[in-house]
Design a protein around this motif. Sequence first.
Motif, PDB file in Angstrom:
ATOM      1  N   LYS A  72      37.784  44.489  52.487  1.00  0.00           N
ATOM      2  CA  LYS A  72      37.873  45.232  53.746  1.00  0.00           C
ATOM      3  C   LYS A  72      38.941  46.313  53.591  1.00  0.00           C
ATOM      4  N   PRO A  73      38.712  47.486  54.188  1.00  0.00           N
ATOM      5  CA  PRO A  73      39.750  48.515  54.141  1.00  0.00           C
ATOM      6  C   PRO A  73      40.986  48.036  54.891  1.00  0.00           C
ATOM      7  N   SER A  74      42.141  48.404  54.375  1.00  0.00           N
ATOM      8  CA  SER A  74      43.394  47.964  54.985  1.00  0.00           C
ATOM      9  C   SER A  74      44.480  48.994  54.717  1.00  0.00           C
ATOM     10  N   GLN A  75      45.483  48.983  55.552  1.00  0.00           N
ATOM     11  CA  GLN A  75      46.649  49.848  55.331  1.00  0.00           C
ATOM     12  C   GLN A  75      47.504  49.300  54.190  1.00  0.00           C
ATOM     13  N   GLN A  76      47.386  47.993  53.938  1.00  0.00           N
ATOM     14  CA  GLN A  76      48.143  47.346  52.866  1.00  0.00           C
ATOM     15  C   GLN A  76      47.389  47.494  51.546  1.00  0.00           C
ATOM     16  N   PRO A  77      48.109  47.639  50.439  1.00  0.00           N
ATOM     17  CA  PRO A  77      47.415  47.664  49.147  1.00  0.00           C
ATOM     18  C   PRO A  77      46.726  46.325  48.891  1.00  0.00           C
ATOM     19  N   LEU A  78      45.638  46.370  48.161  1.00  0.00           N
ATOM     20  CA  LEU A  78      44.961  45.137  47.777  1.00  0.00           C
ATOM     21  C   LEU A  78      45.928  44.277  46.961  1.00  0.00           C
ATOM     22  N   SER A  79      45.841  42.974  47.144  1.00  0.00           N
ATOM     23  CA  SER A  79      46.696  42.071  46.365  1.00  0.00           C
ATOM     24  C   SER A  79      46.058  41.812  45.004  1.00  0.00           C
ATOM     25  N   LYS A  80      46.862  41.348  44.085  1.00  0.00           N
ATOM     26  CA  LYS A  80      46.365  40.972  42.762  1.00  0.00           C
ATOM     27  C   LYS A  80      45.248  39.944  42.903  1.00  0.00           C
ATOM     28  N   LYS A  81      45.448  38.977  43.780  1.00  0.00           N
ATOM     29  CA  LYS A  81      44.454  37.915  43.999  1.00  0.00           C
ATOM     30  C   LYS A  81      43.135  38.491  44.509  1.00  0.00           C
ATOM     31  N   GLU A  82      43.205  39.419  45.476  1.00  0.00           N
ATOM     32  CA  GLU A  82      41.986  40.041  46.015  1.00  0.00           C
ATOM     33  C   GLU A  82      41.230  40.799  44.931  1.00  0.00           C
ATOM     34  N   ILE A  83      41.969  41.554  44.120  1.00  0.00           N
ATOM     35  CA  ILE A  83      41.345  42.370  43.077  1.00  0.00           C
ATOM     36  C   ILE A  83      40.669  41.484  42.038  1.00  0.00           C
ATOM     37  N   LEU A  84      41.386  40.474  41.571  1.00  0.00           N
ATOM     38  CA  LEU A  84      40.837  39.617  40.521  1.00  0.00           C
ATOM     39  C   LEU A  84      39.699  38.731  41.011  1.00  0.00           C
ATOM     40  N   ALA A  85      39.581  38.570  42.337  1.00  0.00           N
ATOM     41  CA  ALA A  85      38.488  37.776  42.906  1.00  0.00           C
ATOM     42  C   ALA A  85      37.199  38.584  43.084  1.00  0.00           C
ATOM     43  N   VAL A  86      37.268  39.896  42.910  1.00  0.00           N
ATOM     44  CA  VAL A  86      36.075  40.743  43.055  1.00  0.00           C
ATOM     45  C   VAL A  86      35.077  40.379  41.952  1.00  0.00           C
TER      46      VAL A  86
END
Length: 171
Positions: free
Chosen positions: A26-40
């Motif tokens: 989901k778009p967010s003002q916060q940068p994507l976390s390492k966990k979010e990125i690696l879960a893609v």
Amino acid sequence: MIYIYNDYGGTHTTSLAAAFHLNILKPSQQPLSKKEILAVPYFNKLTRKDFGKLIFHGKDEEGHPVYTLGRKKSKLVVPALKEWSQMFMALHQVEEKIIFSNTSPTVPFVMTIGGGLSRGLGIDSLGVPLLIKGAQKCSGNIHQLVEYTKNIATEQTSENVIILENKQFKA
């Protein structure tokens, strides 16, 4: 409607684009976390044997399939697929729209280096942290590219196969 996000390797920005398209990210003002990125799904997972393959990521909220494609350096792959698709649709009277959306312009330099180290040389300890920094840097741009791609897809046009180079999304 069929969406195909493509770039050199087909495993980083394309996987992020597919994840945004399918609302996994989901778009967010916060940068994507390492966990979010690696879960893609498929992020940094594809290998040389996957180049040239259409990788199915799922169907979007409207039931449209979303694919990614690693095309390497070849600038001829997508135009050839366009020609083949048009021929196939004409021969079989298929009424479908296909959108090829190039994610390459969104790739920051740090991601290029990270991908080369991780996928090219197998040095994940150096490559993955760079890929994460790159993904965090370009995720907003990728989300905008996905929204642009979806908007173009809904426009009325006589073209049934559309190629988007997306140079306006330069990293």
